[in-house]
Motif scaffolding. Sequence first.
Motif, PDB file in Angstrom:
ATOM      1  N   LYS A  79      74.405 -39.000   7.202  1.00 21.17           N
ATOM      2  CA  LYS A  79      73.369 -38.447   6.337  1.00 21.17           C
ATOM      3  C   LYS A  79      73.760 -38.667   4.880  1.00 21.17           C
ATOM      4  O   LYS A  79      74.942 -38.766   4.557  1.00 21.17           O
ATOM      5  CB  LYS A  79      73.216 -36.937   6.548  1.00 21.17           C
ATOM      6  CG  LYS A  79      72.641 -36.550   7.873  1.00 21.17           C
ATOM      7  CD  LYS A  79      72.386 -35.063   7.909  1.00 21.17           C
ATOM      8  CE  LYS A  79      71.647 -34.708   9.195  1.00 21.17           C
ATOM      9  NZ  LYS A  79      71.062 -33.375   9.110  1.00 21.17           N
ATOM     10  N   GLN A 109      64.319 -30.586   6.789  1.00 22.53           N
ATOM     11  CA  GLN A 109      63.194 -30.916   7.672  1.00 22.53           C
ATOM     12  C   GLN A 109      63.281 -32.337   8.224  1.00 22.53           C
ATOM     13  O   GLN A 109      62.269 -32.948   8.527  1.00 22.53           O
ATOM     14  CB  GLN A 109      61.859 -30.746   6.908  1.00 22.53           C
ATOM     15  CG  GLN A 109      61.634 -29.355   6.366  1.00 22.53           C
ATOM     16  CD  GLN A 109      61.591 -28.299   7.460  1.00 22.53           C
ATOM     17  OE1 GLN A 109      60.954 -28.470   8.485  1.00 22.53           O
ATOM     18  NE2 GLN A 109      62.299 -27.203   7.231  1.00 22.53           N
ATOM     19  N   GLY A 110      64.506 -32.872   8.333  1.00 24.83           N
ATOM     20  CA  GLY A 110      64.684 -34.168   8.985  1.00 24.83           C
ATOM     21  C   GLY A 110      64.633 -35.366   8.064  1.00 24.83           C
ATOM     22  O   GLY A 110      64.247 -36.451   8.481  1.00 24.83           O
ATOM     23  N   SER A 111      65.033 -35.219   6.827  1.00 28.17           N
ATOM     24  CA  SER A 111      64.972 -36.328   5.877  1.00 28.17           C
ATOM     25  C   SER A 111      66.192 -37.237   5.938  1.00 28.17           C
ATOM     26  O   SER A 111      66.255 -38.233   5.241  1.00 28.17           O
ATOM     27  CB  SER A 111      64.855 -35.785   4.451  1.00 28.17           C
ATOM     28  OG  SER A 111      66.042 -35.102   4.103  1.00 28.17           O
TER      29      SER A 111
END
Length: 194
Positions: A79, A109-111
């Motif tokens: 990430k 939120q899944g970025s």
Amino acid sequence: MPKSDNKILLVLILVLVILVGTSYYERYQTPDAKQSTQPETTTDSGTGPSKAVKGKLAPEISLDDLNGQPVKLSDYRGKVVILNFWASWCRPCKSEMPDLDEAAREFSQGSGAVLLTVNLTDGSRETAETARKYVADNRLALTVLLDTQSRAANAYNITSIPTTYIIDRQGVVVNSVAGPTTKAALKQYVEQLR
């Protein structure tokens, strides 16, 4: 006005400028940078100090969060990591907190990104309790890590706050920002590193 009076006035103005500059520097310099007796972090092999350098692997840090749970930087490999250093007494830090909080909420939120904040918990000017109170009073959803021994601050060359490091998905330091940043700027870094 006689020439001697002009010289005295010029010297007084110069002294005033120096005092204001020194005051500004002292105000925004971290307590850890002023006087640190803590050991520097070492590389995983223990062979020597590891410092944050653009283009190099980010130094590993392992700090407890506000709940006492250990968090390691390497846990987020894969990430984009935004690593922000701050303290609750720092006005520029407080000014950027709403933007950081919004960015952290969006990243969760899944970025493919995460925002970690490192509180410079020196034990006197900044304590774990003052950090907890600030986060609770402002209803922040940030992940706050407590740097109680200045190891992270030393590894990341923190001499003033806020300072933010951007680390890519492979764990390499891509950039750093001295001073307040914004949600828009952080999102732009994340977009570039996806």
